[in-house]
Design an enzyme around this catalytic site. Structure first.
Site, PDB file in Angstrom:
ATOM      1  N   ASP A  35       0.859  -1.195   0.000  1.00  0.00           N
ATOM      2  CA  ASP A  35       0.000   0.000   0.000  1.00  0.00           C
ATOM      3  C   ASP A  35       0.894   1.244   0.000  1.00  0.00           C
ATOM      4  O   ASP A  35       1.106   1.887   1.020  1.00  0.00           O
ATOM      5  CB  ASP A  35      -0.908  -0.032   1.233  1.00  0.00           C
ATOM      6  CG  ASP A  35      -1.892   1.138   1.255  1.00  0.00           C
ATOM      7  OD1 ASP A  35      -2.081   1.775   0.197  1.00  0.00           O
ATOM      8  OD2 ASP A  35      -2.442   1.423   2.333  1.00  0.00           O
ATOM      9  N   ASN A  40       0.742   4.353  -1.111  1.00  0.00           N
ATOM     10  CA  ASN A  40       0.285   5.703  -0.715  1.00  0.00           C
ATOM     11  C   ASN A  40      -0.394   5.715   0.652  1.00  0.00           C
ATOM     12  O   ASN A  40      -0.917   6.749   1.084  1.00  0.00           O
ATOM     13  CB  ASN A  40      -0.652   6.286  -1.775  1.00  0.00           C
ATOM     14  CG  ASN A  40      -1.885   5.419  -2.000  1.00  0.00           C
ATOM     15  OD1 ASN A  40      -2.087   4.418  -1.294  1.00  0.00           O
ATOM     16  ND2 ASN A  40      -2.701   5.789  -2.978  1.00  0.00           N
ATOM     17  N   SER A  70     -17.261  -4.042  -4.074  1.00  0.00           N
ATOM     18  CA  SER A  70     -17.805  -2.678  -4.115  1.00  0.00           C
ATOM     19  C   SER A  70     -17.631  -2.047  -5.487  1.00  0.00           C
ATOM     20  O   SER A  70     -18.139  -0.938  -5.732  1.00  0.00           O
ATOM     21  CB  SER A  70     -17.094  -1.810  -3.071  1.00  0.00           C
ATOM     22  OG  SER A  70     -15.708  -1.695  -3.385  1.00  0.00           O
ATOM     23  N   HIS A 101      33.633 -25.633  19.029  1.00  0.00           N
ATOM     24  CA  HIS A 101      35.081 -25.470  18.894  1.00  0.00           C
ATOM     25  C   HIS A 101      35.433 -23.986  18.950  1.00  0.00           C
ATOM     26  O   HIS A 101      34.759 -23.154  18.337  1.00  0.00           O
ATOM     27  CB  HIS A 101      35.543 -26.062  17.551  1.00  0.00           C
ATOM     28  CG  HIS A 101      36.974 -25.797  17.216  1.00  0.00           C
ATOM     29  ND1 HIS A 101      37.363 -24.904  16.246  1.00  0.00           N
ATOM     30  CD2 HIS A 101      38.117 -26.311  17.736  1.00  0.00           C
ATOM     31  CE1 HIS A 101      38.682 -24.878  16.165  1.00  0.00           C
ATOM     32  NE2 HIS A 101      39.164 -25.726  17.053  1.00  0.00           N
ATOM     33  N   ASN A 102      36.483 -23.653  19.702  1.00  0.00           N
ATOM     34  CA  ASN A 102      36.908 -22.249  19.830  1.00  0.00           C
ATOM     35  C   ASN A 102      35.695 -21.338  20.033  1.00  0.00           C
ATOM     36  O   ASN A 102      35.459 -20.388  19.281  1.00  0.00           O
ATOM     37  CB  ASN A 102      37.724 -21.811  18.611  1.00  0.00           C
ATOM     38  CG  ASN A 102      39.119 -22.425  18.607  1.00  0.00           C
ATOM     39  OD1 ASN A 102      39.483 -23.152  19.530  1.00  0.00           O
ATOM     40  ND2 ASN A 102      39.898 -22.139  17.586  1.00  0.00           N
ATOM     41  N   GLU A 130      34.718 -24.587  24.534  1.00  0.00           N
ATOM     42  CA  GLU A 130      36.176 -24.555  24.569  1.00  0.00           C
ATOM     43  C   GLU A 130      36.662 -23.171  24.987  1.00  0.00           C
ATOM     44  O   GLU A 130      36.102 -22.155  24.566  1.00  0.00           O
ATOM     45  CB  GLU A 130      36.752 -24.912  23.200  1.00  0.00           C
ATOM     46  CG  GLU A 130      38.268 -25.008  23.206  1.00  0.00           C
ATOM     47  CD  GLU A 130      38.850 -25.458  21.880  1.00  0.00           C
ATOM     48  OE1 GLU A 130      40.064 -25.703  21.832  1.00  0.00           O
ATOM     49  OE2 GLU A 130      38.086 -25.552  20.894  1.00  0.00           O
ATOM     50  N   ASP A 183      40.510 -21.230  25.354  1.00  0.00           N
ATOM     51  CA  ASP A 183      41.970 -21.236  25.212  1.00  0.00           C
ATOM     52  C   ASP A 183      42.549 -20.135  26.081  1.00  0.00           C
ATOM     53  O   ASP A 183      42.316 -18.948  25.813  1.00  0.00           O
ATOM     54  CB  ASP A 183      42.377 -21.004  23.755  1.00  0.00           C
ATOM     55  CG  ASP A 183      42.040 -22.188  22.858  1.00  0.00           C
ATOM     56  OD1 ASP A 183      41.702 -23.248  23.403  1.00  0.00           O
ATOM     57  OD2 ASP A 183      42.111 -22.052  21.623  1.00  0.00           O
ATOM     58  N   HIS A 191      42.702 -17.115  20.298  1.00  0.00           N
ATOM     59  CA  HIS A 191      43.306 -18.190  19.520  1.00  0.00           C
ATOM     60  C   HIS A 191      44.792 -17.871  19.381  1.00  0.00           C
ATOM     61  O   HIS A 191      45.165 -16.996  18.610  1.00  0.00           O
ATOM     62  CB  HIS A 191      42.634 -18.297  18.147  1.00  0.00           C
ATOM     63  CG  HIS A 191      42.928 -19.580  17.442  1.00  0.00           C
ATOM     64  ND1 HIS A 191      42.888 -19.719  16.076  1.00  0.00           N
ATOM     65  CD2 HIS A 191      43.267 -20.811  17.930  1.00  0.00           C
ATOM     66  CE1 HIS A 191      43.187 -20.959  15.750  1.00  0.00           C
ATOM     67  NE2 HIS A 191      43.418 -21.635  16.855  1.00  0.00           N
ATOM     68  N   GLU A 211      41.929 -25.394  27.335  1.00  0.00           N
ATOM     69  CA  GLU A 211      43.225 -25.493  26.662  1.00  0.00           C
ATOM     70  C   GLU A 211      44.140 -24.488  27.351  1.00  0.00           C
ATOM     71  O   GLU A 211      44.095 -23.291  27.083  1.00  0.00           O
ATOM     72  CB  GLU A 211      43.073 -25.174  25.168  1.00  0.00           C
ATOM     73  CG  GLU A 211      42.195 -26.154  24.412  1.00  0.00           C
ATOM     74  CD  GLU A 211      42.831 -27.535  24.268  1.00  0.00           C
ATOM     75  OE1 GLU A 211      44.074 -27.626  24.363  1.00  0.00           O
ATOM     76  OE2 GLU A 211      42.089 -28.510  24.079  1.00  0.00           O
ATOM     77  N   TYR A 241      16.723 -22.374  -8.422  1.00  0.00           N
ATOM     78  CA  TYR A 241      17.470 -22.965  -9.535  1.00  0.00           C
ATOM     79  C   TYR A 241      18.043 -21.890 -10.448  1.00  0.00           C
ATOM     80  O   TYR A 241      17.371 -20.910 -10.796  1.00  0.00           O
ATOM     81  CB  TYR A 241      16.561 -23.890 -10.336  1.00  0.00           C
ATOM     82  CG  TYR A 241      17.195 -24.428 -11.595  1.00  0.00           C
ATOM     83  CD1 TYR A 241      18.218 -25.370 -11.516  1.00  0.00           C
ATOM     84  CD2 TYR A 241      16.789 -23.987 -12.851  1.00  0.00           C
ATOM     85  CE1 TYR A 241      18.825 -25.863 -12.667  1.00  0.00           C
ATOM     86  CE2 TYR A 241      17.377 -24.473 -14.010  1.00  0.00           C
ATOM     87  CZ  TYR A 241      18.404 -25.407 -13.909  1.00  0.00           C
ATOM     88  OH  TYR A 241      18.992 -25.881 -15.046  1.00  0.00           O
TER      89      TYR A 241
END
Length: 759
Positions: free
Chosen positions: A159, A161, A197, A317-318, A347, A349, A362, A396, A705
């Site tokens: 819509d 307007n 209408s 992990h990490n 984990e 570290d 890390h 770790e 696709y």
């Protein structure tokens, strides 16, 4: 279908809970707009103008009141609102801005948080309370209210307007926006039929009529009429026939039929006569009872009293990383997100920090650093919000003895009695304790120094040579490796049931008979062992925990296929949770069962230390023959557009079904339907043979696709084969992030048959 349309100038009438005066004033202030600071870092603080739209479902913001560039988010995208300095960014600005001015908008999935600073506590409270109330309302919506809301959202978008009416030109634009390329003559016929209408525009109930014509479900009507004698309603007995013959609901189907009529029949008089109309039938098919995922499996329905090694455990992990492994940002949000999605192994570290406080990052990379104490504080706050099952904290350690003392101090200080510091039984265990026995507890996993190595009961234990470090750390010097051992006694004493040891082979581990010892293997080494000694691997994981982690070469935080690790019973298959993709789809699919508690009981043949099962030979599975899975992909409903595509773009959807299981990695797909993501129809049947149903995961994928390039992702849903419900079912699709995208779904028919093994 009763629909509530929201006028452009009022808050939705399907929000009856918004009738409190105070809340009305709050929403009114939000709709007037507020100038606030959007914050990304200590130095990035920009003023933005935020405004709640008239639909009460969308917030947009821009740099200035007169600016043209607008950014928006939907209330349905918001998970929660945090008050005060409850983000790292806002905590860094604590001295500059008081907490009562600050709040954080947290979104579902992997989308980053929105940190905001208001000019006054009153403005902050206005937005905090208003957003929370709207989120609560959206969360409590039933499926019909969500559908109403979805329709009305599109109405207001089309819509242009804002006059509350829709011209034929606006209807044509709406159809393209809704992923549908309809023939102009047919669209005009539907428009004129609805325009009672004869005003040349649609408004109110006329638009409802148009939408009902647009979304008429001939596929559902055919099923309904096949069981209805008068083609208008299902009597109680006819519904029972449908539930028994097609849905294979089994026992107590009359009681179930009564419950479905009471829950989903919109007509009061029909409910009184115990009959189900077509509208009620469709509501049932779209409900949790009518989906492909068995709702019983969504409850805590598995035995939780077996040893820890008898469960698959959702693992990260990490965990601290939000991005890649080289330059990515470390944040406590990584732990919050992992815990909220049900991860039970995290984990951390730990490295010596420059200010005497250990940090987490890390190592030997450019990833950012966060204080260890912030991580443990976050763990204390969020560990058991999504699940009360035990959390394993994989430590770790790279800290020297001095900061190891601080690690122990912070762990005990923030976690208190939840941190397991002594065995549940004073004697050495012959098997690990169960998740039930460890509810609400946090278990530390780590590698002790040889001088402190002992069994859970405190007796000295021999330790074989090796370091047990992860692959990216194997190049460290001997001095660095010794530093990585936990030398502080108060920290070493916290390691009770998860002693990290190097992997020295299956036979030495069997001879040692220490269920509390566990090894961590890189993905490549695990694959080699699976190929060379699959059955030995399975027997090993029936007795002891084993953790698998990604290759150090995956610097982009990509993931390996977790299914092949689960096939040999590996419990802690650690993934980079921050990275969306098929691997995380499989993980989410496996762990959506059992109340998403993060623990899934392994099949019996993976819990038997004398098992003959080898994933390389599916016939080694004890039990019956293979199973036939036949899926008729009938139709799709309101598929989303491809992320980032143009508003005028329309998808050419195809459906692919994938089977992930030993020896049965198979995929089949339908043909693409051109230019129709709104209500595509395929009517194609896909057939599969499943040899190990207890381990199989089934993934439904919808793609756009493209014959010239790679297909684009549209939506997916993954679930265990054992959780599939037979019959006519809806598959409710998820985004790439794993979040719901209602009302997008597939309509399918499923048939499952057990077959004898050929002689």
């Amino acid at each position: 279908m009763a629909l509530h349309l929201f006028s452009p100038r009022e808050c939705p009438r399907s929000f009856p809970r918004l009738n409190g005066l105070q809340l009305d004033e709050t929403l009114g202030q939000m709709q007037q707009g507020t100038l606030m600071r959007k914050v990304k870092s200590k130095s990035w603080k920009k003023q933005r103008y935020f405004k709640l739209q008239n639909d009460c479902m969308t917030v947009w913001y821009k740099s200035k009141k007169t600016g043209n560039t607008k950014y928006t988010f939907s209330i349905s995208d918001v998970e929660m609102v945090r008050e005060g300095h409850q983000s790292e960014v806002l905590q860094s600005l604590a001295e500059e801005f008081p907490p009562e001015h600050c709040f954080t908008v947290v979104f579902h999935g992997r989308r980053g948080n929105l940190d905001l600073i208001a000019s006054s506590p009153e403005e902050a409270q206005c937005w905090v309370q208003g957003l929370r109330r709207l989120v609560e309302i959206v969360t409590r919506m039933d499926q019909q209210e969500k559908m109403d809301q979805w329709i009305c959202d599109w109405f207001h978008k089309a819509d242009k307007n804002k006059d509350g009416r829709m011209s034929f030109k606006e209807v044509q634009q709406l159809l393209r926006m809704m992923n549908m390329d309809m023939n102009e003559d047919h669209a005009l016929r539907l428009f004129q039929m609805a325009d009672r209408s004869e005003s040349g525009t649609l408004e109110g109930e006329e638009f409802v009529l148009f939408y009902k014509a647009l979304t008429q479900r001939d596929d559902v009507l055919g099923v309904f009429q096949a069981f209805s004698q008068d083609k208008k309603k299902l009597t109680l007995l006819e519904l029972v026939d449908f539930l028994q013959q097609e849905q294979l609901e089994g026992e107590n189907t009359q009681e179930l039929a009564m419950e479905l009529i009471a829950s989903y029949e919109p007509s009061e008089s029909a409910r009184a006569r115990h009959v189900l109309s077509l509208d009620g039938f469709l509501l049932y098919l779209r409900s949790p009872e009518g989906t492909i995922f068995n709702p019983v499996h969504g409850l805590l329905c598995q035995d939780m009293t077996q040893p820890l090694c008898h469960y698959f455990i959702s693992s990260s992990h990490n965990t601290y990383l939000l991005e890649d492994q080289l330059r990515g940002r470390s944040s406590v949000e990584g732990y919050i997100r992992a815990l909220k999605r049900g991860c039970r192994c995290l984990e951390v570290d730990c490295w010596d920090g420059p200010s005497g406080e250990p940090v987490v990052y890390h190592g030997h990379t450019f990833t950012s650093k966060i204080p260890f104490k912030d991580v443990v504080s976050t763990l204390g706050q969020y560990a058991f919000q999504a699940s009360d099952c035990p959390v394993i904290l994989s430590l770790e350690n790279h800290c020297g003895p001095e900061q190891q003392h601080l690690l122990a101090q912070h762990l005990k200080g923030f976690l208190g009695e939840r941190l397991l510091t002594a065995p549940l039984d004073a004697r050495d265990p012959t098997q690990l304790p169960s998740p039930e026995e460890l509810r609400g507890r946090i278990i530390l996993k780590g590698k002790r120094a040889e001088s402190l190595a002992h069994s859970p009961s405190g007796q000295p234990a021999e330790v074989s040579e090796g370091d047990g470090l992860e692959a990216e750390e194997e190049s460290l010097s001997q001095e660095a490796k010794r530093k990585a051992e936990i030398q502080a006694k108060e920290l070493a004493d916290c390691i009770v049931y998860c002693h990290s040891v190097p992997f020295g082979g299956f036979q030495p581990a069997l001879a040692r008979r220490r269920p509390y010892e566990m090894a961590s293997l890189p993905e490549a080494k695990a694959r080699k062992l699976i190929k060379e000694a699959g059955n030995e691997f399975v027997r090993h994981t029936a007795r002891q925990l084993t953790r698998i982690y990604p290759s150090g070469l995956r610097t982009d935080s990509s993931n390996y296929d977790p299914q092949e690790m689960w096939n040999v019973g590996c419990q802690l298959v650690a993934l980079n949770v921050q990275t969306a993709g098929v691997e995380m789809d499989l993980c989410d699919g496996l762990f959506q069962q059992n109340a998403r508690c993060g623990y899934v009981l392994k099949p019996a043949f993976l819990r038997d230390a004398g098992t003959t099962f080898d994933p390389n030979n599916p016939r080694s599975r004890a039990g019956g023959g293979p199973w036939s899975l036949t899926i008729q992909v009938i139709s799709g409903q309101q598929l989303p557009k491809v992320a980032g595509s143009k508003a005028s773009a329309i998808v050419d959807p195809l459906v692919r079904v994938e089977i992930h299981v030993p020896a049965d990695q198979a995929r089949q797909e339908t043909q693409a339907v051109n230019n129709n993501g709104f209500n595509p129809h395929w009517g194609e049947t896909l057939r599969f043979m499943v040899h190990v149903p207890e381990l199989a995961l089934v993934r439904f994928v919808v793609e756009d696709y493209d014959k010239a390039s790679r297909n684009d992702f549209v939506g997916q849903f993954t679930l265990p084969f054992a959780s599939i419900k037979a019959g006519y079912r809806h598959v409710h699709l998820l985004s790439k992030d794993g979040t719901a995208i209602p009302p997008s779904s597939l309509f399918v028919h499923v048939q499952i048959t057990e077959l004898p093994y050929p002689e």
